[in-house]
Design an enzyme around this catalytic site. Structure first.
Site, PDB file in Angstrom:
ATOM      1  N   ASP A 106       0.839  -1.198   0.000  1.00  0.00           N
ATOM      2  CA  ASP A 106       0.000   0.000   0.000  1.00  0.00           C
ATOM      3  C   ASP A 106       0.876   1.251   0.000  1.00  0.00           C
ATOM      4  O   ASP A 106       1.566   1.530   0.970  1.00  0.00           O
ATOM      5  CB  ASP A 106      -0.907  -0.019   1.238  1.00  0.00           C
ATOM      6  CG  ASP A 106      -1.973   1.063   1.206  1.00  0.00           C
ATOM      7  OD1 ASP A 106      -1.971   1.887   0.273  1.00  0.00           O
ATOM      8  OD2 ASP A 106      -2.817   1.079   2.121  1.00  0.00           O
ATOM      9  N   GLU A 149      -1.094  -0.568  -4.142  1.00  0.00           N
ATOM     10  CA  GLU A 149      -2.331   0.152  -3.830  1.00  0.00           C
ATOM     11  C   GLU A 149      -2.122   1.658  -3.712  1.00  0.00           C
ATOM     12  O   GLU A 149      -1.136   2.118  -3.133  1.00  0.00           O
ATOM     13  CB  GLU A 149      -2.892  -0.396  -2.504  1.00  0.00           C
ATOM     14  CG  GLU A 149      -4.173   0.285  -2.057  1.00  0.00           C
ATOM     15  CD  GLU A 149      -4.763  -0.360  -0.821  1.00  0.00           C
ATOM     16  OE1 GLU A 149      -5.464   0.331  -0.068  1.00  0.00           O
ATOM     17  OE2 GLU A 149      -4.525  -1.568  -0.601  1.00  0.00           O
ATOM     18  N   HIS A 156     -12.035  -2.211   0.337  1.00  0.00           N
ATOM     19  CA  HIS A 156     -11.309  -1.682   1.483  1.00  0.00           C
ATOM     20  C   HIS A 156     -12.174  -1.864   2.726  1.00  0.00           C
ATOM     21  O   HIS A 156     -13.357  -1.553   2.720  1.00  0.00           O
ATOM     22  CB  HIS A 156     -11.062  -0.193   1.228  1.00  0.00           C
ATOM     23  CG  HIS A 156     -10.373   0.539   2.328  1.00  0.00           C
ATOM     24  ND1 HIS A 156     -11.046   1.375   3.196  1.00  0.00           N
ATOM     25  CD2 HIS A 156      -9.068   0.606   2.686  1.00  0.00           C
ATOM     26  CE1 HIS A 156     -10.192   1.926   4.026  1.00  0.00           C
ATOM     27  NE2 HIS A 156      -8.978   1.478   3.748  1.00  0.00           N
ATOM     28  N   ASP A 197     -15.036   1.170  -0.649  1.00  0.00           N
ATOM     29  CA  ASP A 197     -15.264   0.878   0.766  1.00  0.00           C
ATOM     30  C   ASP A 197     -16.765   0.881   0.995  1.00  0.00           C
ATOM     31  O   ASP A 197     -17.434   1.879   0.732  1.00  0.00           O
ATOM     32  CB  ASP A 197     -14.568   1.941   1.631  1.00  0.00           C
ATOM     33  CG  ASP A 197     -14.591   1.604   3.113  1.00  0.00           C
ATOM     34  OD1 ASP A 197     -15.679   1.291   3.626  1.00  0.00           O
ATOM     35  OD2 ASP A 197     -13.523   1.683   3.753  1.00  0.00           O
ATOM     36  N   HIS A 208      -0.498   4.159  -0.070  1.00  0.00           N
ATOM     37  CA  HIS A 208      -1.300   4.987   0.838  1.00  0.00           C
ATOM     38  C   HIS A 208      -1.367   6.450   0.418  1.00  0.00           C
ATOM     39  O   HIS A 208      -1.598   7.331   1.251  1.00  0.00           O
ATOM     40  CB  HIS A 208      -0.762   4.871   2.263  1.00  0.00           C
ATOM     41  CG  HIS A 208      -1.818   4.900   3.319  1.00  0.00           C
ATOM     42  ND1 HIS A 208      -2.029   5.992   4.143  1.00  0.00           N
ATOM     43  CD2 HIS A 208      -2.739   3.979   3.691  1.00  0.00           C
ATOM     44  CE1 HIS A 208      -3.016   5.747   4.969  1.00  0.00           C
ATOM     45  NE2 HIS A 208      -3.472   4.513   4.721  1.00  0.00           N
ATOM     46  N   GLU A 221     -10.270   3.311  -2.273  1.00  0.00           N
ATOM     47  CA  GLU A 221     -10.845   3.479  -0.938  1.00  0.00           C
ATOM     48  C   GLU A 221     -11.337   4.903  -0.708  1.00  0.00           C
ATOM     49  O   GLU A 221     -12.182   5.139   0.155  1.00  0.00           O
ATOM     50  CB  GLU A 221      -9.846   3.093   0.143  1.00  0.00           C
ATOM     51  CG  GLU A 221      -8.667   4.028   0.290  1.00  0.00           C
ATOM     52  CD  GLU A 221      -7.643   3.504   1.290  1.00  0.00           C
ATOM     53  OE1 GLU A 221      -7.515   4.119   2.366  1.00  0.00           O
ATOM     54  OE2 GLU A 221      -6.987   2.489   1.004  1.00  0.00           O
TER      55      GLU A 221
END
Length: 382
Positions: free
Chosen positions: A184, A210, A285, A258, A186, A236
């Protein structure tokens, strides 16, 4: 008519917001409207949206979704989408209980008998990564996800790049060739950093990379996709089909809506169908609570292009409560050999411990996102 009589919200540890919807015939539906760090704001949005629901037929789920998302001149965004998501999940929970069937049966029936799950691991140093992943493997998981890095400079140093590679290499060493590690980014990486590090990770065969860029820069993700042979994922912080369309067109391999943010079951089902037309898999997510996880799984059991499910049992954010603490029976959400078996109980398939939820709400929580800053004092993406 199954008329909605009351909507309640519960702010519970460690960082979740639960929604309870009650009807005239005694049915109760649960949803999760958690928006990490902004759940108090979402709570107010749920209360406002409940004005549109109380007194209405709970089973008109699609119509309620349309009205909640489009019934105001100003639409969209994380707060509104999360509020709608929690209410939508609760309405599907009521529908399943009304008809005596799990939600996936109402969505067309099961296409699989179990869903593979993965867990998040922390660790700043390779030795910590090894220990945490070993513990996850011991618990039965066959896949994990890890952050690529902590704070990253706009143009990373050699040491920063090497640290990313060393941590992923440590993960692969523990996992071997039969298990998977997702990495990830992020949203912490600039496009330049992401493009630079991706080829360095290819020898370790990540499951996917990700969120290589922040969602505001989704127009750049195609450049990243073209820079690596590793599957790329994001989503996400995307909340509807319209926001997913550009990243699907850019060539991502995995979509990660999500269920507590992207409009609930109703919208995520449509995102999944859109993704299928681009040969893209779904991996929602969900570093959240039991209700969001159950909602994800219900979608997954009825969705052909469903890859894997994130779950947060044991994640470091869970201080003060764990995922299964709010469940009367923990068995439905436990995993065996890295999979969760198909949920069979009506609605979302889990029974929430209402007494525990009400007690937790009295204590509440005030979880906030951590804050990163660069050495010069300027803001850094967390």
């Amino acid at each position: 008519m199954t008329t909605i009589t009351r909507v309640e919200t519960f702010l519970v540890a460690p960082r979740w917001l639960f929604v309870r919807v009650e009807t005239t015939d005694g049915l109760v539906g649960w949803g999760e409207a958690t928006c990490e760090g902004r759940s108090e704001t979402v709570r107010t949005a749920v209360e406002q949206l409940s004005e549109l629901l109380v007194g209405q037929d709970a089973l008109r789920i699609e119509d309620h979704w349309q009205v909640m998302t489009k019934g105001s001149f100003y639409r969209g965004g994380a707060i509104l989408a999360s509020a709608v998501a929690g209410l939508d999940q609760a309405l599907w929970d009521i529908a399943g209980k009304r008809y005596g069937a799990p939600v996936h049966q109402l969505l067309g029936g099961p296409v699989r008998d179990r869903i593979r799950v993965y867990g998040w691991v922390g660790g700043d140093e390779p030795s910590e990564v090894r220990d945490q992943i070993a513990a996850r493997v011991e618990s039965g998981l066959t896949a994990v996800k890890m952050n690529a890095s902590g704070r990253m400079s706009p143009l990373a140093s050699v040491a920063e790049l090497d640290a990313v590679v060393q941590r992923v290499a440590a993960a692969r060493e523990v996992l071997g060739d039969e298990r998977d590690v997702a990495v990830d980014f992020h949203g912490r990486f600039t496009l330049a950093n992401a493009r630079r590090v991706a080829p360095l990770l290819e020898p370790y065969r990540p499951f996917f990379l990700e969120e290589p860029v922040v969602p505001e820069n989704s127009h750049l993700i195609g450049e990243f996709v073209r820079s690596t042979s590793t599957p790329v994922s994001t989503g996400e912080r995307l909340y509807n089909r319209q926001e997913f369309l550009p990243v699907l067109q850019a060539g991502i391999a995995v979509a990660q809506p999500d269920l507590a943010h992207a409009g609930g079951i109703t919208e995520v089902r449509k995102i999944a169908a859109l993704a299928e037309t681009f040969d893209v898999q779904l991996a929602p997510h969900c570093p959240l609570g039991p209700i969001a996880l159950a909602a994800c799984l219900q979608v997954g059991f009825a969705t052909p292009n469903y890859l894997i499910q994130e779950q947060s049992i044991g994640i470091h954010y869970n201080l003060g409560a764990e995922v299964l603490d709010y469940c009367v029976d923990q068995q439905p959400l436990t995993f065996d050999d890295g999979y969760v078996q198909r949920l069979t109980a009506p609605g979302l398939g889990i029974e929430i411990d209402e007494q525990a939820v009400r007690a937790a709400d009295k204590r509440g929580h005030a979880w906030r996102s951590p804050m990163f800053r660069h050495p010069d004092g300027s803001y850094a993406e967390w």
